[in-house]
Design an enzyme around this catalytic site. Structure first.
Site, PDB file in Angstrom:
ATOM      1  N   GLU A 136       0.834  -1.207   0.000  1.00 17.98           N
ATOM      2  CA  GLU A 136       0.000   0.000   0.000  1.00 17.98           C
ATOM      3  C   GLU A 136       0.870   1.260   0.000  1.00 17.98           C
ATOM      4  O   GLU A 136       0.367   2.360  -0.206  1.00 17.98           O
ATOM      5  CB  GLU A 136      -0.939  -0.008   1.218  1.00 17.98           C
ATOM      6  CG  GLU A 136      -0.277   0.100   2.586  1.00 17.98           C
ATOM      7  CD  GLU A 136       0.324  -1.225   3.084  1.00 17.98           C
ATOM      8  OE1 GLU A 136       0.430  -2.178   2.293  1.00 17.98           O
ATOM      9  OE2 GLU A 136       0.691  -1.277   4.286  1.00 17.98           O
ATOM     10  N   ARG A 137       2.191   1.069   0.227  1.00 15.89           N
ATOM     11  CA  ARG A 137       3.052   2.244   0.261  1.00 15.89           C
ATOM     12  C   ARG A 137       3.603   2.605  -1.130  1.00 15.89           C
ATOM     13  O   ARG A 137       4.130   3.677  -1.324  1.00 15.89           O
ATOM     14  CB  ARG A 137       4.184   2.019   1.271  1.00 15.89           C
ATOM     15  CG  ARG A 137       3.605   1.953   2.688  1.00 15.89           C
ATOM     16  CD  ARG A 137       4.662   1.839   3.742  1.00 15.89           C
ATOM     17  NE  ARG A 137       5.067   0.464   3.953  1.00 15.89           N
ATOM     18  CZ  ARG A 137       5.929   0.074   4.879  1.00 15.89           C
ATOM     19  NH1 ARG A 137       6.481   0.971   5.659  1.00 15.89           N
ATOM     20  NH2 ARG A 137       6.246  -1.189   5.027  1.00 15.89           N
TER      21      ARG A 137
ATOM     22  N   CYS B 287      16.676  -6.141   1.021  1.00 12.68           N
ATOM     23  CA  CYS B 287      16.798  -7.344   1.843  1.00 12.68           C
ATOM     24  C   CYS B 287      18.191  -7.948   1.720  1.00 12.68           C
ATOM     25  O   CYS B 287      18.577  -8.785   2.521  1.00 12.68           O
ATOM     26  CB  CYS B 287      15.745  -8.373   1.451  1.00 12.68           C
ATOM     27  SG  CYS B 287      16.062  -9.073  -0.163  1.00 12.68           S
TER      28      CYS B 287
HETATM   29  P1  NAD Z   1       5.736  -5.732   5.261  1.00  9.01           P
HETATM   30  O1  NAD Z   1       5.796  -7.072   5.875  1.00  9.01           O
HETATM   31  O2  NAD Z   1       5.370  -4.570   6.117  1.00  9.01           O
HETATM   32  O3  NAD Z   1       4.679  -5.722   4.040  1.00  9.01           O
HETATM   33  C1  NAD Z   1       4.718  -6.687   3.019  1.00  9.01           C
HETATM   34  C2  NAD Z   1       3.286  -6.936   2.538  1.00  9.01           C
HETATM   35  O4  NAD Z   1       2.518  -7.499   3.603  1.00  9.01           O
HETATM   36  C3  NAD Z   1       2.575  -5.671   2.089  1.00  9.01           C
HETATM   37  O5  NAD Z   1       1.846  -5.962   0.928  1.00  9.01           O
HETATM   38  C4  NAD Z   1       1.663  -5.335   3.273  1.00  9.01           C
HETATM   39  O6  NAD Z   1       0.452  -4.728   2.878  1.00  9.01           O
HETATM   40  C5  NAD Z   1       1.399  -6.686   3.890  1.00  9.01           C
HETATM   41  N1  NAD Z   1       1.282  -6.628   5.364  1.00  9.01           N
HETATM   42  C6  NAD Z   1       1.980  -5.830   6.210  1.00  9.01           C
HETATM   43  N2  NAD Z   1       1.636  -6.099   7.496  1.00  9.01           N
HETATM   44  C7  NAD Z   1       0.703  -7.067   7.452  1.00  9.01           C
HETATM   45  C8  NAD Z   1      -0.041  -7.766   8.454  1.00  9.01           C
HETATM   46  N3  NAD Z   1       0.103  -7.501   9.750  1.00  9.01           N
HETATM   47  N4  NAD Z   1      -0.925  -8.709   8.058  1.00  9.01           N
HETATM   48  C9  NAD Z   1      -1.097  -8.998   6.749  1.00  9.01           C
HETATM   49  N5  NAD Z   1      -0.412  -8.358   5.760  1.00  9.01           N
HETATM   50  C10 NAD Z   1       0.475  -7.413   6.100  1.00  9.01           C
HETATM   51  O7  NAD Z   1       7.149  -5.486   4.538  1.00  9.01           O
HETATM   52  P2  NAD Z   1       7.683  -4.132   3.898  1.00  9.01           P
HETATM   53  O8  NAD Z   1       8.022  -3.177   4.999  1.00  9.01           O
HETATM   54  O9  NAD Z   1       6.785  -3.686   2.811  1.00  9.01           O
HETATM   55  O10 NAD Z   1       9.032  -4.639   3.194  1.00  9.01           O
HETATM   56  C11 NAD Z   1      10.285  -4.650   3.833  1.00  9.01           C
HETATM   57  C12 NAD Z   1      10.607  -6.013   4.388  1.00  9.01           C
HETATM   58  O11 NAD Z   1      10.599  -6.963   3.331  1.00  9.01           O
HETATM   59  C13 NAD Z   1      11.988  -6.103   5.000  1.00  9.01           C
HETATM   60  O12 NAD Z   1      11.912  -6.858   6.177  1.00  9.01           O
HETATM   61  C14 NAD Z   1      12.810  -6.825   3.938  1.00  9.01           C
HETATM   62  O13 NAD Z   1      13.923  -7.541   4.439  1.00  9.01           O
HETATM   63  C15 NAD Z   1      11.785  -7.744   3.373  1.00  9.01           C
HETATM   64  N6  NAD Z   1      12.148  -8.179   2.037  1.00  9.01           N
HETATM   65  C16 NAD Z   1      12.625  -9.441   1.900  1.00  9.01           C
HETATM   66  C17 NAD Z   1      13.038  -9.893   0.656  1.00  9.01           C
HETATM   67  C18 NAD Z   1      13.592 -11.277   0.506  1.00  9.01           C
HETATM   68  O14 NAD Z   1      13.881 -11.660  -0.617  1.00  9.01           O
HETATM   69  N7  NAD Z   1      13.747 -12.033   1.570  1.00  9.01           N
HETATM   70  C19 NAD Z   1      12.954  -9.043  -0.448  1.00  9.01           C
HETATM   71  C20 NAD Z   1      12.444  -7.750  -0.270  1.00  9.01           C
HETATM   72  C21 NAD Z   1      12.048  -7.327   0.988  1.00  9.01           C
END
Ligand code: NAD
Length: 482
Positions: A179-180, A284
């Site tokens: 959503e961001r 990540c």
């Molecule tokens: P996030 O977990 O906040 O959000 C990811 C998705 O989940 C979004 O679409 C969001 O709407 C949804 N979401 C968020 N909180 C939720 C909840 N409580 N219940 C259900 N859905 C929810 O992650 P972010 O801040 O957008 O991304 C950064 C994170 O992603 C970092 O921890 C990074 O390390 C990780 N990441 C990992 C990889 C990898 O390959 N392992 C790649 C990119 C990013």
């Protein structure tokens, strides 16, 4: 887009307003001005998308794979033609520099190219006369409706890891982007339509927690591919699995970079700086802890510190910018809190860059910590900001032992001229992606992308052949003709 300035969902080949009355502001991280509003879609919106995707699945799955691959090729060509538009969109809503944004879009195009090779890669196998007159054929079939749930840090690349491959394998797809960063996802939906993907094959549902939970529990969703933070990944994995879905959930990270005394610092320092501070540390694969093997830590820290204090922080639109803002004010405040906590625990800030003065952008000064101890929280938790911690150790064994104690295992790297040391490291380190004199060890799209331990929940990694396995069922046909 509706007149209210709120984005619409793309469902069954048409743009539809969310049923939900709630929406969120999407600010430009470089100045805080509101770019657009994104709806907080609810279970009804998700149900509409799942129905559209299920309906489309019945005909799409029967299209010859070559036809599906042609659409992916058309998509690839459109992406290439619009690469600058996508790069600008990613820069604007995410805050990356333009070069970083373009590179990330190009990685997405690479994943789309891999998807186009499906007529070869989704082939099955055959063994004749398993017993006399009995043949066995393995075929791959699509799993059904796939939901892709993506994070804010790669608004185009990560959706493109998922959608083209899921679709070319014969599935239909629902993207729930972060959503961001909803604007680039909206552009992507337009491109899938332009590439002639039939109505209902690619759907877009904006939103946050409610939309995700509706996808995880909807009986019409067969598989979930997720990328995001560790707590959300665990929730997604356990909930989707409990509802009978196939699921892969890529999670957070704490990446250790080991630097041996013989490392070529002229080449290594810029690469380490780019790993830790590129994309403001919101990657990540970002290097987060340098484990400096003595002797030589003083020399390394001096070089790193010099680079950190000269990093040009600013908006991505400024061509001189080397590091942009973080995504939101809350993220900035959280990273600043980590910096204060590190200092309070006794770690020493040896370099701190500057941030633009005035304005409302979410800037964090790049910081280098020395004298960090492995048990400190700044050495263990994901900070996801421009902060690099240095731990000094006496040997490579000690360095590997510290890195392997982490509960994460996404990526790790070593900088050295010693091939034997690098080989030992590569074999002993507990991480899914490993760099040797490489700061951001991101596998090309034809290899599997994922970490180990707390950085990944699931079995089959994203991208490459693992992803083809994830997006298909295997069926074994044993036949005899009388
Ligand atoms: P996030 O977990 O906040 O959000 C990811 C998705 O989940 C979004 O679409 C969001 O709407 C949804 N979401 C968020 N909180 C939720 C909840 N409580 N219940 C259900 N859905 C929810 O992650 P972010 O801040 O957008 O991304 C950064 C994170 O992603 C970092 O921890 C990074 O390390 C990780 N990441 C990992 C990889 C990898 O390959 N392992 C790649 C990119 C990013």
């Amino acid at each position: 887009m509706a007149e209210t300035g709120t984005l619409e969902n793309y469902v069954g080949g048409t743009w539809v307003r969310s049923r939900s009355v709630e929406s969120l502001e999407v600010p430009d991280p470089s100045n805080g001005s509101v770019l657009v509003r994104v709806p907080r879609s609810d279970a009804e919106d998700v149900d509409l998308a799942v129905r559209a995707a299920r309906k489309a699945f019945e005909t799409w799955r029967r299209q010859p794979v070559v036809e599906r691959a042609r659409r992916v090729l058309a998509l690839r060509n459109l992406l290439e033609a619009h690469v600058d538009d996508f790069a600008r969109s990613v820069m604007r809503e995410n805050g990356k520099t333009l070069d970083e944004a373009r590179a990330s879009v190009e990685r997405g195009i690479e994943a789309t190219e891999f998807a186009a090779s499906a007529p070869t890669t989704v082939q099955g196998s055959f063994l004749g006369d398993v017993t006399p007159g009995v043949d066995t054929t393995l075929i791959r079939e699509p799993v059904g409706v796939v939901a892709g749930i993506t994070p804010f840090n790669f608004p185009v690349m990560i959706p493109l890891w998922m959608a083209p491959l899921a679709l070319v394998c014969g599935n239909t797809f629902i993207l729930k982007p972060s959503e961001r960063v909803p604007l680039s996802a909206t552009m992507l939906a337009r491109l899938f339509a332009e590439a002639d993907f039939p109505s209902g094959t690619f759907n877009l549902v904006h939103g946050d927690v409610a939309a995700v939970n509706a996808l995880l529990t909807h009986p019409g969703v067969n598989a979930v591919s997720f990328v995001g933070s560790a707590p959300t990944a665990k929730h997604v994995y356990t909930t989707a699995a409990a509802h009978g879905k196939r699921v892969q959930a890529l999670a957070g990270a704490k990446n250790f970079i080991i630097v041996l005394p013989d490392a070529d610092l002229d080449h290594s320092v810029p690469v380490i700086i780019s790993s830790a501070y590129g994309m403001a540390g919101e990657r990540c694969l970002a290097g987060s802890v340098v484990v400096a093997v003595e002797p030589g830590a003083d020399r390394l820290i001096e070089r790193l510190g010099d680079a950190v204090s000269h990093l040009a922080t600013g908006p991505g639109t400024d061509p001189g910018t080397e590091m942009g803002p973080v995504i939101r004010a809350e993220n900035r405040d959280r990273v600043l809190k980590w910096i204060r906590e590190g200092e309070a625990m006794g770690a020493q800030v040896v370099a701190r860059g500057t941030v633009p003065t005035g304005g409302e952008g979410y800037y964090v000064p790049p910081v280098l910590f020395d004298r960090v101890r492995p048990e400190m929280s700044i050495a263990q938790e994901e900070i996801f900001g421009p902060v690099l911690c240095v731990i000094r150790v006496g040997s490579l064994d000690e360095a590997i032992e510290i890195a392997n104690r982490s509960r994460f295992g996404n990526a790790s790297a070593i900088f050295t001229r010693d091939g034997k040391a690098a080989r030992d490291f590569a074999h002993r380190i507990e991480a899914g992606m490993v760099g040797i004199n490489i700061g951001v060890p991101a596998p090309a799209a034809y290899f599997p992308f994922a970490g180990w331990k707390g950085s990944f929940y699931g079995d089959l990694h994203a991208t490459g052949r693992d992803a083809i396995e994830f997006y298909t069922h295997r069926k074994v046909v044993i036949s005899r003709w009388f």
